[in-house]
Design a protein around this motif. Sequence first.
Motif, PDB file in Angstrom:
ATOM      1  N   TRP A 394      48.332  23.755  24.174  1.00 43.52           N
ATOM      2  CA  TRP A 394      47.654  25.067  24.126  1.00 43.52           C
ATOM      3  C   TRP A 394      48.627  26.170  23.751  1.00 43.52           C
ATOM      4  O   TRP A 394      48.320  27.042  22.930  1.00 43.52           O
ATOM      5  CB  TRP A 394      47.021  25.369  25.488  1.00 43.52           C
ATOM      6  N   LEU A 395      49.818  26.157  24.349  1.00 41.91           N
ATOM      7  CA  LEU A 395      50.787  27.223  24.101  1.00 41.91           C
ATOM      8  C   LEU A 395      51.203  27.262  22.639  1.00 41.91           C
ATOM      9  O   LEU A 395      51.177  28.329  22.000  1.00 41.91           O
ATOM     10  CB  LEU A 395      52.015  27.019  24.993  1.00 41.91           C
ATOM     11  N   ARG A 397      49.711  25.983  20.035  1.00 42.38           N
ATOM     12  CA  ARG A 397      48.562  26.295  19.174  1.00 42.38           C
ATOM     13  C   ARG A 397      48.229  27.782  19.234  1.00 42.38           C
ATOM     14  O   ARG A 397      47.950  28.413  18.203  1.00 42.38           O
ATOM     15  CB  ARG A 397      47.359  25.449  19.607  1.00 42.38           C
ATOM     16  N   THR A 398      48.263  28.355  20.430  1.00 43.02           N
ATOM     17  CA  THR A 398      47.904  29.764  20.589  1.00 43.02           C
ATOM     18  C   THR A 398      48.910  30.675  19.897  1.00 43.02           C
ATOM     19  O   THR A 398      48.545  31.596  19.149  1.00 43.02           O
ATOM     20  CB  THR A 398      47.822  30.119  22.081  1.00 43.02           C
ATOM     21  N   VAL A 399      50.182  30.426  20.126  1.00 37.52           N
ATOM     22  CA  VAL A 399      51.217  31.273  19.529  1.00 37.52           C
ATOM     23  C   VAL A 399      51.227  31.128  18.007  1.00 37.52           C
ATOM     24  O   VAL A 399      51.494  32.089  17.277  1.00 37.52           O
ATOM     25  CB  VAL A 399      52.590  30.940  20.134  1.00 37.52           C
ATOM     26  N   THR A 401      48.804  30.964  16.091  1.00 35.63           N
ATOM     27  CA  THR A 401      47.769  31.823  15.501  1.00 35.63           C
ATOM     28  C   THR A 401      48.201  33.278  15.432  1.00 35.63           C
ATOM     29  O   THR A 401      47.445  34.123  14.935  1.00 35.63           O
ATOM     30  CB  THR A 401      46.466  31.733  16.322  1.00 35.63           C
ATOM     31  N   ARG A 403      48.932  35.041  18.151  1.00 32.46           N
ATOM     32  CA  ARG A 403      48.567  35.707  19.397  1.00 32.46           C
ATOM     33  C   ARG A 403      49.672  35.537  20.426  1.00 32.46           C
ATOM     34  O   ARG A 403      49.999  34.405  20.802  1.00 32.46           O
ATOM     35  CB  ARG A 403      47.265  35.113  19.944  1.00 32.46           C
ATOM     36  N   VAL A 405      51.543  35.401  24.069  1.00 27.84           N
ATOM     37  CA  VAL A 405      51.165  34.956  25.408  1.00 27.84           C
ATOM     38  C   VAL A 405      52.150  35.568  26.391  1.00 27.84           C
ATOM     39  O   VAL A 405      53.361  35.409  26.227  1.00 27.84           O
ATOM     40  CB  VAL A 405      51.190  33.423  25.505  1.00 27.84           C
ATOM     41  N   GLN A 409      50.786  34.976  31.926  1.00 25.56           N
ATOM     42  CA  GLN A 409      49.724  34.074  31.476  1.00 25.56           C
ATOM     43  C   GLN A 409      50.228  32.636  31.383  1.00 25.56           C
ATOM     44  O   GLN A 409      49.477  31.691  31.649  1.00 25.56           O
ATOM     45  CB  GLN A 409      49.185  34.528  30.117  1.00 25.56           C
ATOM     46  N   GLU A 413      48.184  29.642  33.092  1.00 26.47           N
ATOM     47  CA  GLU A 413      47.627  28.557  32.285  1.00 26.47           C
ATOM     48  C   GLU A 413      48.132  27.190  32.737  1.00 26.47           C
ATOM     49  O   GLU A 413      47.349  26.241  32.848  1.00 26.47           O
ATOM     50  CB  GLU A 413      47.962  28.785  30.807  1.00 26.47           C
ATOM     51  N   THR A 455      56.165  34.813  21.767  1.00 23.75           N
ATOM     52  CA  THR A 455      55.644  34.966  20.414  1.00 23.75           C
ATOM     53  C   THR A 455      56.286  33.930  19.502  1.00 23.75           C
ATOM     54  O   THR A 455      57.153  33.155  19.919  1.00 23.75           O
ATOM     55  CB  THR A 455      55.941  36.377  19.876  1.00 23.75           C
ATOM     56  N   GLU A 456      55.861  33.906  18.237  1.00 22.06           N
ATOM     57  CA  GLU A 456      56.515  33.038  17.271  1.00 22.06           C
ATOM     58  C   GLU A 456      57.988  33.424  17.196  1.00 22.06           C
ATOM     59  O   GLU A 456      58.323  34.587  16.992  1.00 22.06           O
ATOM     60  CB  GLU A 456      55.860  33.185  15.903  1.00 22.06           C
TER      61      GLU A 456
END
Length: 672
Positions: A394-395, A397-399, A401, A403, A405, A409, A413, A455-456
């Motif tokens: 999840w981490l 994949r989310t970053v 995009t 977005r 975290v 959070q 999570e 972040t990325e």
Amino acid sequence: LMSLLALVAARSRPPLAAAFVRAASSSASKVWPPSATTTRISPSAQEGISPPCTDRAAVLASLRESMKSSGADALIVPSDDPHLSEYVASYFERRAFVSGFTGSAGTAVITLGGAYLWTDGRYFLQAEQELSSDWELMRSGTPGTLDPADWLAKNLNPGDSVMLDPFTYAASAADEMRSKLDARGVSLVFPGEGQGNPVDLVWGAARPEAPCAPLRVHPLSVAGKDVAEKLEDARRALEEAGADLLAVCALDEVAWLLNLRGGDVACNPVALSYLLVERDGPATLFVDGVKVTQEVALHLQAAQVQVAPYESAVARLARLCGPASGNPSGPQSVLYDPKRTPLGIQKAVPKSLRRHAAVSPIQEAKALKNPAEMRGMVEAHLRDGAAAAEFFEWLFRTVATGRPVSEVQVDREITARRKARGKFVDLSFPTIAGADANGAIVHYRAQEATCGQVTEGSMLLLDSGAQYEDGTTDVTRTVHLGAPSDVQRACFTRVLQGHISVDTAVFPEGTPGFVLDVLARKSLWSCGLDYGHGTGHGVGAALNVHEGPAGIAPRYGNTYPLKPGMVLSNEPGYYLPGKFGVRIENLLKVVPASVAGEGKEAKPVKGFLKFERLTHIPIQKSLIDESMLAADEVRWMDAYHADVWERISPLLQDKPEALAWLRSATRPLGES
């Protein structure tokens, strides 16, 4: 600093040397190498936040008035509760209340003219941020800094007195301090009968309520040994020591011996309680009766354990050791561990009846997990590994995009995924999620209003764990959400080499943990780097995440040997202040060693031990500089990841995205 960096460069491969020189140009004012630790900060509801207080200067003034009325020239306010717990309920956070410093380790000393806070290098930065100008930070372990006892002996005058609550100080430490003060002509005094701790009087109505969580029975299926058997073993220890009575003060020892768990201290499944075990009489649990459910009452009754009010423990102990003990042979002698017993308990026992234990017999027994306890630890770690795989998928994949975290959070999570796996009770310590520079603050705790963002391109140090019904977990993974720099990869790889070296160690029976500590540091030391904390601590089975008596650390004083059945962490690290932190942590169990000869099956080797891994979570491959690894280290990585895939993938068959992430994360080095 620059000369040290030159030495690093000379001993390192060209990419490492160049990376360190670049890092130095932007951080020349930083201390090198940094001092850090894995010790967690206090897990109370006020974690990382000073207990509410409108005016700490007024608190100091009130305490000094109390000292004057009692004739005391100094007041010691330690971190401990009446059980010398590492973590304490907010009800006992006296030192945090008077000073504003919320770290888990430290001692406050208040004189009529000053206020001083001792803590070690793990907490220097935190203390600097939290202490007001009324306080002076005493940096323990640094040249020229005396410990509190020596400082008091040097700075007070003959005839002065030092006040101490005897239930907040270990008997052995208090005896040592008393001898130092006596040599100076300074008295150690205690609050008068009925007066109570002077801090509590100042705290007043603002003091948090005492914890009152209900007890619960720890099932025999995971405890592995019933209470009657454990009490029989305790009475056998009494007989061997020539003592009549065992005083158990440590909360995790009481919980383990009686197969009970509680909820009075966040992240620690224990209850405020004492236990007295008579060799030829009953065992008595001293606990607030409101915590004893009907199930617990029946459980204790079946084991012939009596229940008495918590506050009656000291009086009962004094009676059993006195002329009116009721014992046909007279007053009963008491076996106790003076390092884990408060001075207030020792004071209830006449000197002639004290029987010191080098190590508490309950602590020893608790550290050696029986087969049922170890099965529970294995199962808990499998669920934990599956939860971690879901989280990291999840981490990333989310970053990816775009977005961000937040660190808070991250905590929420991974905790949610642990809860969803079943048998979750609580965290085993407050999650440490530090992105980039925050990762270099080893006891970092993210707060909603000030936390960093993942972040990325971020490097995240995530140290987390859970209390399950059947086991306790503690794992650290450092991951990069983009392309790591040469220096990050070099540091990570050296930490990994130390981790592998401990993991693969084979050592003789009787080896104390400090002997293995050098294995974790060798690669870092070779280029002038180090970390300022121990390498490994004992871990309880569905109990406290930190337990003794063994550990892996450079402290030569702990000579207790590693033994089969123990569970310890393996967590070397490296921390570059203002930049990033690296730590890799697995839990290991100690087992008899076996080796395989050429073309032969592995056979036990008499007299030698080794480790087996409990933690099964991938180690990020993109952070590894493969050119630095030896062939056997590459084989270790590939074998570990193959084992992770074999054990965790069956638990993710209904989670295709997490399963795909795990498949990629556990492929051999050199494969995409």
